[in-house]
Design a protein around this motif. Sequence first.
Motif, PDB file in Angstrom:
ATOM      1  N   GLY A 158       0.843  -1.189   0.000  1.00 14.34           N
ATOM      2  CA  GLY A 158       0.000   0.000   0.000  1.00 14.34           C
ATOM      3  C   GLY A 158       0.872   1.231   0.000  1.00 14.34           C
ATOM      4  N   GLU A 159       0.698   2.086   0.999  1.00 14.39           N
ATOM      5  CA  GLU A 159       1.488   3.309   1.102  1.00 14.39           C
ATOM      6  C   GLU A 159       2.659   3.163   2.067  1.00 14.39           C
ATOM      7  OE1 GLU A 159       0.781   6.622  -0.579  1.00 14.39           O
ATOM      8  OE2 GLU A 159       0.175   4.876  -1.731  1.00 14.39           O
ATOM      9  N   VAL A 160       2.850   1.967   2.625  1.00 11.42           N
ATOM     10  CA  VAL A 160       3.882   1.765   3.650  1.00 11.42           C
ATOM     11  C   VAL A 160       5.036   0.960   3.076  1.00 11.42           C
ATOM     12  CG1 VAL A 160       4.377   0.846   5.951  1.00 11.42           C
ATOM     13  CG2 VAL A 160       2.120   1.802   5.448  1.00 11.42           C
ATOM     14  N   ILE A 161       6.253   1.391   3.387  1.00 10.27           N
ATOM     15  CA  ILE A 161       7.448   0.653   2.967  1.00 10.27           C
ATOM     16  C   ILE A 161       8.006  -0.086   4.178  1.00 10.27           C
ATOM     17  CG2 ILE A 161       9.823   0.857   2.149  1.00 10.27           C
ATOM     18  CD1 ILE A 161       8.937   3.283   0.524  1.00 10.27           C
ATOM     19  N   TYR A 162       8.208  -1.401   4.018  1.00  8.81           N
ATOM     20  CA  TYR A 162       8.841  -2.221   5.048  1.00  8.81           C
ATOM     21  C   TYR A 162      10.222  -2.626   4.553  1.00  8.81           C
ATOM     22  CZ  TYR A 162       4.222  -2.626   7.185  1.00  8.81           C
ATOM     23  OH  TYR A 162       3.022  -2.345   7.780  1.00  8.81           O
ATOM     24  N   ARG A 163      11.178  -2.657   5.474  1.00  9.05           N
ATOM     25  CA  ARG A 163      12.528  -3.077   5.091  1.00  9.05           C
ATOM     26  C   ARG A 163      13.077  -4.055   6.120  1.00  9.05           C
ATOM     27  NH1 ARG A 163      14.312   2.654   6.431  1.00  9.05           N
ATOM     28  NH2 ARG A 163      13.709   3.030   4.270  1.00  9.05           N
ATOM     29  N   VAL A 164      14.076  -4.811   5.701  1.00  9.90           N
ATOM     30  CA  VAL A 164      14.724  -5.760   6.604  1.00  9.90           C
ATOM     31  C   VAL A 164      15.239  -5.012   7.834  1.00  9.90           C
ATOM     32  CG1 VAL A 164      16.695  -7.318   6.876  1.00  9.90           C
ATOM     33  CG2 VAL A 164      15.325  -7.386   4.781  1.00  9.90           C
ATOM     34  N   GLY A 165      14.970  -5.563   9.012  1.00  8.39           N
ATOM     35  CA  GLY A 165      15.377  -4.936  10.273  1.00  8.39           C
ATOM     36  C   GLY A 165      14.291  -4.141  10.939  1.00  8.39           C
ATOM     37  N   ASP A 166      13.176  -3.911  10.242  1.00 10.46           N
ATOM     38  CA  ASP A 166      12.087  -3.109  10.815  1.00 10.46           C
ATOM     39  C   ASP A 166      11.435  -3.797  12.017  1.00 10.46           C
ATOM     40  OD1 ASP A 166      12.251  -0.877   9.280  1.00 10.46           O
ATOM     41  OD2 ASP A 166      10.554  -1.344   7.974  1.00 10.46           O
ATOM     42  N   LYS A 167      11.066  -2.979  12.980  1.00  9.83           N
ATOM     43  CA  LYS A 167      10.330  -3.424  14.166  1.00  9.83           C
ATOM     44  C   LYS A 167       8.841  -3.340  13.852  1.00  9.83           C
ATOM     45  CE  LYS A 167       9.992  -2.195  19.115  1.00  9.83           C
ATOM     46  NZ  LYS A 167      10.503  -1.236  20.137  1.00  9.83           N
ATOM     47  N   VAL A 168       8.117  -4.451  14.033  1.00  9.04           N
ATOM     48  CA  VAL A 168       6.709  -4.489  13.622  1.00  9.04           C
ATOM     49  C   VAL A 168       5.830  -5.091  14.712  1.00  9.04           C
ATOM     50  CG1 VAL A 168       7.175  -4.567  11.143  1.00  9.04           C
ATOM     51  CG2 VAL A 168       7.054  -6.705  12.448  1.00  9.04           C
ATOM     52  N   LEU A 169       4.539  -4.778  14.610  1.00  6.77           N
ATOM     53  CA  LEU A 169       3.541  -5.195  15.597  1.00  6.77           C
ATOM     54  C   LEU A 169       2.484  -6.056  14.919  1.00  6.77           C
ATOM     55  CD1 LEU A 169       2.266  -4.630  18.544  1.00  6.77           C
ATOM     56  CD2 LEU A 169       0.921  -2.872  17.371  1.00  6.77           C
ATOM     57  N   GLN A 170       2.189  -7.227  15.492  1.00  4.57           N
ATOM     58  CA  GLN A 170       1.111  -8.078  14.995  1.00  4.57           C
ATOM     59  C   GLN A 170      -0.226  -7.529  15.496  1.00  4.57           C
ATOM     60  OE1 GLN A 170       1.175 -10.635  12.950  1.00  4.57           O
ATOM     61  NE2 GLN A 170      -0.842 -11.558  13.226  1.00  4.57           N
ATOM     62  N   LEU A 171      -1.231  -7.422  14.602  1.00  4.00           N
ATOM     63  CA  LEU A 171      -2.498  -6.775  14.944  1.00  4.00           C
ATOM     64  C   LEU A 171      -3.630  -7.749  15.234  1.00  4.00           C
ATOM     65  CD1 LEU A 171      -2.456  -3.918  12.280  1.00  4.00           C
ATOM     66  CD2 LEU A 171      -1.766  -3.787  14.678  1.00  4.00           C
ATOM     67  N   VAL A 172      -3.475  -9.022  14.840  1.00  5.10           N
ATOM     68  CA  VAL A 172      -4.550  -9.996  15.053  1.00  5.10           C
ATOM     69  C   VAL A 172      -3.959 -11.299  15.585  1.00  5.10           C
ATOM     70  CG1 VAL A 172      -6.038  -9.039  13.244  1.00  5.10           C
ATOM     71  CG2 VAL A 172      -4.404 -10.848  12.669  1.00  5.10           C
TER      72      VAL A 172
END
Length: 731
Positions: A588-602
């Motif tokens: 979509g409008e978000v760029i993810y890259r290796v090393g990114d900190k992310v949150l699971q939503l479900v």
Amino acid sequence: MKKFIKGKIRKIIYSSTTGYNVGLFRLKETNDIDMQDFLNKSCTFTGNFVDLDLDSTYVFYGKLHYNEKYGYQYEVIEYKKEELTNKDALYDFLTSGLIKGVGEKTAQGIIDTFGDEALSKIQENYTNLYLIPNMTEKRALNIYDAILKYGDIDKISVELSKYGFNSTEILQIFNKYANSSIDIVKNNPYNLKDIISFDKLDKAYLTFGNPNSVLRVEACFIEVLKRLEYSDGDIYFYKDEIKEELFINFGISISEETFTSIVEILVSKKEIVLEEDRFYLLENYKMEKIIANSLIDIYKMPQKDIPIFETEITKLEKKLKVTYNAEQKDAIRSALENRITVITGGPGTGKSTIVKAITHLYIKMNKIAEKNIGEAIALLAPTGRAAKKLSESTGLNASTIHRYLKWNKDSNEFQVNEFNKNYQRLIIIDEMSMVDMNLFCYLLKGITNNIQLVLVGDSSQLPSVGAGQVLNDIIASEVFTNCKLNYIYRQSNNSYIPILANEIKNKSLSPDFIEKKDDYNFFSASGQMIRDTITRICQMYITKGLTDRDIQVLAPMYKGLNGIDNINVLLRNLFNPSSSDKKEIRIGEVIYRVGDKVLQLVNDPDKGVYNGDIGYIDSIDTIKIPRESTVIKINFDNNSVLYKKEDMFYVKHAYAISIHKSQGSEFSYVILPICNSYRKMLYNKLIYTGVSRAKKTLVIIGEEEAFKMAIDNDYATNRKTTLKLRILNNI
């Protein structure tokens, strides 16, 4: 001829109350030379719209514009929704995923070759498909079999599109009701509420039905109760608020006589319950009764007596090299003797220490072999991070309640239930304030009444996301032993986090809150300076060797200048800047890259990840088997999980997360921005929850007056429930 683009809306990125929208548009056709490069690709569009449907075909009239901040955008001046044709319906069907091996190119080839007669030609003989370039016998047979099964999809699609359904929704309806789809919609579209959104069904009904018909008012009545439950967390509602919401949401204004008549119908259909002047959805009414009955059944089982408790607790203190105060000893003893014990306390009061003591003594006193501990004791929590924390504090295995009950994500059912129970004898639930009525009801169904149940939590935290206030109602009943922990263990003589949390809870903020302590600092900053201040503090932490694994920003809101989304962009560039050796992917409008900190939503028990879990992107790879696709590997505490591109919509960046999502977690270094732009979200329980997440250091950044206002604001009022009443009635 006016310049236009034609295609489908794939995603709405932003939508204002005034009708202004920003979204993604998949371009299929255009006469605008400036838009040729976007053919068969997605472009961003902006404009004012009355209504938009995802996946529906639109013609937009406007022009391409370059925005310095957001890049190329198509500014829509006029628009119209295209009626679905037989060719459109056939194309949507062929590319829907129902037929393996058919993509956009093959689908277009079939339509170009056979036109409107495509289905009949294929049904006539599958070998006709050999006219399509690169067609194999296996693919031809797959297409042939699917079309025999879904042969009427094109006609049904054209008919259902007249009611406002898009191609995705039409396929959902057809998959469930096949050739009966049109009759189902015409007779009562509200019967489709399990697969199609209520608003879309209501809009479909209004194309042919009376807006004040009994059928519509009944359906809207139930929907209003569900929306009120979702927004307020209440279990029951009063007549006046139901009538008000019927008018606000659906424009329905009904007389007292009609209201009474509708209620009688819904009661007779066993969809609602009317008790005195309280209106319940039937399922909620039943769940409250099940919880109350189950708790009292457990409570009435014979209690246990432990005459050697003092001797054993003294031995344990020596073994673990700890000293329990009188409050803690009372809580430990109560948990070992009583059938139901509630243990409550704020940060720093030793709840984890007590749970460890309870499990150690229970194992020893009951002579449980190490290999049998899991059969005798269940340690549970509502989130993955809370379960991990519980496991670390006790040295024993712990799990989420969903995993313990063997939740099936696809069917939304628990395999452990009243017909297939678990038989542990000691069950401890941590972070009980997060457990809603629905989940607690299913847990009680899945266990026996011959247990000892220990509920551990902090009643001053935010209530559960789902309906009810189970922990508070159980405490308020005063039926079960409630061990309140008040003594705060400071980390040092100058530590302040637990003291501040207690002051917030009691609304007795001392002047000390602006003074620096060993574990606390307050940086005064205007709303305009908050992001710069967060950046400076994080840069300082980085020079001290800390990383984003140590530091967590918690904020009340997602949108706005100081919202979570903006802070995430800021911190991602600081902690994980772009470089040539780090792969990236745009979702979509978000760029993810290796090393990114992310949150699971479900919750996703199949992958072993749950709502609120935080992980890091290990790799972004392209695989070619069975077909070329991108796979993102995310590591959640040594649990490596593979995500497809479409799965990433259930993930967000996590350098900053909401205070709600932080419940059940602890973080070594917490940064908490507070300012007037958050005003509508600033209230006591929210700030208390944010402050109590900090384990080693807390930094608050913002405006002193906003912080004081939040502490005095009791926005989170008690929810309307009758669990306390039902517990007392069952004694």
